[in-house]
Design a protein around this motif. Structure first.
Motif, PDB file in Angstrom:
ATOM      1  N   GLY A 152       0.809  -1.215   0.000  1.00  0.00           N
ATOM      2  CA  GLY A 152       0.000   0.000   0.000  1.00  0.00           C
ATOM      3  C   GLY A 152       0.839   1.260   0.000  1.00  0.00           C
ATOM      4  N   SER A 153       1.977   1.209   0.676  1.00  0.00           N
ATOM      5  CA  SER A 153       2.857   2.376   0.734  1.00  0.00           C
ATOM      6  C   SER A 153       3.469   2.664  -0.630  1.00  0.00           C
ATOM      7  N   LEU A 154       3.857   1.610  -1.344  1.00  0.00           N
ATOM      8  CA  LEU A 154       4.430   1.791  -2.677  1.00  0.00           C
ATOM      9  C   LEU A 154       3.390   2.362  -3.632  1.00  0.00           C
ATOM     10  N   THR A 155       2.189   1.812  -3.601  1.00  0.00           N
ATOM     11  CA  THR A 155       1.125   2.299  -4.487  1.00  0.00           C
ATOM     12  C   THR A 155       0.828   3.765  -4.222  1.00  0.00           C
ATOM     13  N   ARG A 156       0.751   4.124  -2.962  1.00  0.00           N
ATOM     14  CA  ARG A 156       0.471   5.513  -2.597  1.00  0.00           C
ATOM     15  C   ARG A 156       1.590   6.445  -3.065  1.00  0.00           C
ATOM     16  N   ALA A 157       2.831   6.014  -2.898  1.00  0.00           N
ATOM     17  CA  ALA A 157       3.964   6.843  -3.316  1.00  0.00           C
ATOM     18  C   ALA A 157       3.984   7.017  -4.838  1.00  0.00           C
ATOM     19  N   CYS A 158       3.664   5.952  -5.565  1.00  0.00           N
ATOM     20  CA  CYS A 158       3.623   6.057  -7.031  1.00  0.00           C
ATOM     21  C   CYS A 158       2.533   7.020  -7.476  1.00  0.00           C
ATOM     22  N   ARG A 159       1.399   6.987  -6.805  1.00  0.00           N
ATOM     23  CA  ARG A 159       0.328   7.932  -7.140  1.00  0.00           C
ATOM     24  C   ARG A 159       0.773   9.362  -6.879  1.00  0.00           C
ATOM     25  N   ASN A 160       1.509   9.562  -5.793  1.00  0.00           N
ATOM     26  CA  ASN A 160       2.026  10.902  -5.501  1.00  0.00           C
ATOM     27  C   ASN A 160       2.979  11.370  -6.595  1.00  0.00           C
ATOM     28  N   LEU A 161       3.797  10.457  -7.109  1.00  0.00           N
ATOM     29  CA  LEU A 161       4.733  10.809  -8.176  1.00  0.00           C
ATOM     30  C   LEU A 161       4.003  11.117  -9.482  1.00  0.00           C
ATOM     31  N   VAL A 162       2.879  10.466  -9.705  1.00  0.00           N
ATOM     32  CA  VAL A 162       2.062  10.790 -10.883  1.00  0.00           C
ATOM     33  C   VAL A 162       1.483  12.194 -10.735  1.00  0.00           C
ATOM     34  N   ARG A 163       0.973  12.502  -9.548  1.00  0.00           N
ATOM     35  CA  ARG A 163       0.417  13.841  -9.317  1.00  0.00           C
ATOM     36  C   ARG A 163       1.493  14.917  -9.459  1.00  0.00           C
ATOM     37  N   ALA A 164       2.719  14.577  -9.076  1.00  0.00           N
ATOM     38  CA  ALA A 164       3.827  15.531  -9.189  1.00  0.00           C
ATOM     39  C   ALA A 164       4.409  15.562 -10.597  1.00  0.00           C
ATOM     40  N   GLU A 165       3.842  14.761 -11.505  1.00  0.00           N
ATOM     41  CA  GLU A 165       4.251  14.679 -12.911  1.00  0.00           C
ATOM     42  C   GLU A 165       5.701  14.229 -13.064  1.00  0.00           C
ATOM     43  N   VAL A 166       6.110  13.344 -12.152  1.00  0.00           N
ATOM     44  CA  VAL A 166       7.408  12.685 -12.266  1.00  0.00           C
ATOM     45  C   VAL A 166       7.230  11.352 -12.990  1.00  0.00           C
ATOM     46  N   LEU A 167       6.126  10.665 -12.703  1.00  0.00           N
ATOM     47  CA  LEU A 167       5.762   9.440 -13.402  1.00  0.00           C
ATOM     48  C   LEU A 167       4.498   9.667 -14.225  1.00  0.00           C
ATOM     49  N   LYS A 168       4.369   8.885 -15.286  1.00  0.00           N
ATOM     50  CA  LYS A 168       3.124   8.834 -16.056  1.00  0.00           C
ATOM     51  C   LYS A 168       2.449   7.502 -15.769  1.00  0.00           C
ATOM     52  N   ASP A 169       1.171   7.547 -15.471  1.00  0.00           N
ATOM     53  CA  ASP A 169       0.415   6.332 -15.191  1.00  0.00           C
ATOM     54  C   ASP A 169      -0.024   5.695 -16.504  1.00  0.00           C
ATOM     55  N   GLU A 170       0.490   4.488 -16.774  1.00  0.00           N
ATOM     56  CA  GLU A 170       0.139   3.767 -17.995  1.00  0.00           C
ATOM     57  C   GLU A 170      -0.994   2.775 -17.757  1.00  0.00           C
ATOM     58  N   GLY A 171      -1.485   2.709 -16.515  1.00  0.00           N
ATOM     59  CA  GLY A 171      -2.566   1.795 -16.184  1.00  0.00           C
ATOM     60  C   GLY A 171      -2.076   0.443 -15.701  1.00  0.00           C
ATOM     61  N   LYS A 172      -2.896  -0.223 -14.879  1.00  0.00           N
ATOM     62  CA  LYS A 172      -2.613  -1.566 -14.368  1.00  0.00           C
ATOM     63  C   LYS A 172      -1.278  -1.632 -13.626  1.00  0.00           C
ATOM     64  N   GLY A 173      -1.022  -0.621 -12.804  1.00  0.00           N
ATOM     65  CA  GLY A 173       0.194  -0.627 -11.998  1.00  0.00           C
ATOM     66  C   GLY A 173       1.469  -0.455 -12.790  1.00  0.00           C
ATOM     67  N   THR A 174       1.363   0.176 -13.951  1.00  0.00           N
ATOM     68  CA  THR A 174       2.518   0.382 -14.829  1.00  0.00           C
ATOM     69  C   THR A 174       2.740   1.873 -15.036  1.00  0.00           C
ATOM     70  N   PHE A 175       4.014   2.279 -15.057  1.00  0.00           N
ATOM     71  CA  PHE A 175       4.349   3.700 -15.152  1.00  0.00           C
ATOM     72  C   PHE A 175       5.487   3.922 -16.141  1.00  0.00           C
ATOM     73  N   ARG A 176       5.643   5.181 -16.529  1.00  0.00           N
ATOM     74  CA  ARG A 176       6.806   5.631 -17.284  1.00  0.00           C
ATOM     75  C   ARG A 176       7.394   6.850 -16.581  1.00  0.00           C
ATOM     76  N   ILE A 177       8.685   7.066 -16.775  1.00  0.00           N
ATOM     77  CA  ILE A 177       9.291   8.305 -16.308  1.00  0.00           C
ATOM     78  C   ILE A 177       8.730   9.440 -17.153  1.00  0.00           C
ATOM     79  N   ALA A 178       8.165  10.458 -16.510  1.00  0.00           N
ATOM     80  CA  ALA A 178       7.514  11.539 -17.254  1.00  0.00           C
ATOM     81  C   ALA A 178       8.527  12.471 -17.906  1.00  0.00           C
ATOM     82  N   VAL A 179       9.610  12.764 -17.197  1.00  0.00           N
ATOM     83  CA  VAL A 179      10.591  13.724 -17.713  1.00  0.00           C
ATOM     84  C   VAL A 179      11.969  13.069 -17.713  1.00  0.00           C
ATOM     85  N   PRO A 180      12.381  12.467 -18.833  1.00  0.00           N
ATOM     86  CA  PRO A 180      13.666  11.766 -18.881  1.00  0.00           C
ATOM     87  C   PRO A 180      14.861  12.637 -18.504  1.00  0.00           C
TER      88      PRO A 180
END
Length: 224
Positions: A152-180
């Motif tokens: 739960g802590s990892l999921t919450r942290a990843c969501r925070n990174l998406v909101r901060a536009e560091v990660l892009k949410d690709e769906g189904k627990g998958t992400f990309r780096i937003a700003v290489p």
């Protein structure tokens, strides 16, 4: 080209008053780059390639696009040139002010756990972070650093990174780096491996995070 300091030009609003908005699509970024620069009589050897490159490197975040444009305009002005080439983008990477701005923004907008996750990703080779990143991969990278997060802590942290536009949410627990370019900025500004170890040490002794991680032995028992 110093017209971007003149409040009577379109470029003044774009560069001297940063627009705090979310990522734009490539067509919007094209207009953001080509129209104001064209007003300043800048021409482009390959406008499509230039826009595509800036869009990919900034993920369409206007604040970063603004910095790119200003640095490139300063470069053209200093060299008394009016034609902008795609290869000129390299000058952006060596701009210390921009590099520190990226790092400071990242550090200031994200909590300790979120920063640990990003540093763990960037401690890997560059090719690896271009791929889609699943939560289980992040878990594995953190375990290599002797940090076992609760799911739960990892999921919450990843969501925070998406909101901060560091990660892009690709769906189904998958992400990309937003700003290489963040990876480049961090590696040029600090020892990523050393900083990661120090942050993990701080994380483990801070009682505020005691419910976010478990010991290696407890993690092994959970996997059995």
């Amino acid at each position: 080209m110093q017209a971007y300091n003149n409040d009577l030009t379109a470029f003044f609003n774009m560069l001297d008053k940063p627009i705090e908005v979310s990522a734009l699509d490539e067509d919007a970024i094209r207009r953001m780059i080509l129209f104001p620069m064209g007003q300043l009589r800048v021409t482009f050897s390959d406008p499509d390639a230039l826009v595509s490159r800036i869009y990919q490197e900034t993920s369409g975040l206007p604040i970063y696009v603004q910095h790119y444009c200003k640095i490139l305009l300063d470069y053209l002005d200093a060299n008394k040139r009016s034609i902008l080439n795609v290869d000129d983008i390299a000058v952006v990477y060596s701009n210390l002010g921009f590099r520190y701005s990226i790092v400071e923004t990242f550090e200031g907008n994200n909590g300790l756990l979120e920063r640990i996750i990003v540093y763990a990703l960037f401690a890997e080779d560059e090719r690896g972070i271009r791929d889609r990143i699943k939560e289980d991969r992040i878990t594995a990278l953190l375990r290599k650093q002797n940090l076992n997060l609760r799911s739960g802590s990892l999921t919450r942290a990843c969501r925070n990174l998406v909101r901060a536009e560091v990660l892009k949410d690709e769906g189904k627990g998958t992400f990309r780096i937003a700003v290489p370019l963040l990876r480049h900025a961090l590696h040029e500004s600090t020892n990523v491996d050393y900083t990661l170890r120090r942050m993990i040490e701080e994380f483990k002794i801070d009682p505020r995070y005691s419910d976010d991680w478990i010991s290696a032995s407890a993690a092994n028992r959970e996997r059995i």
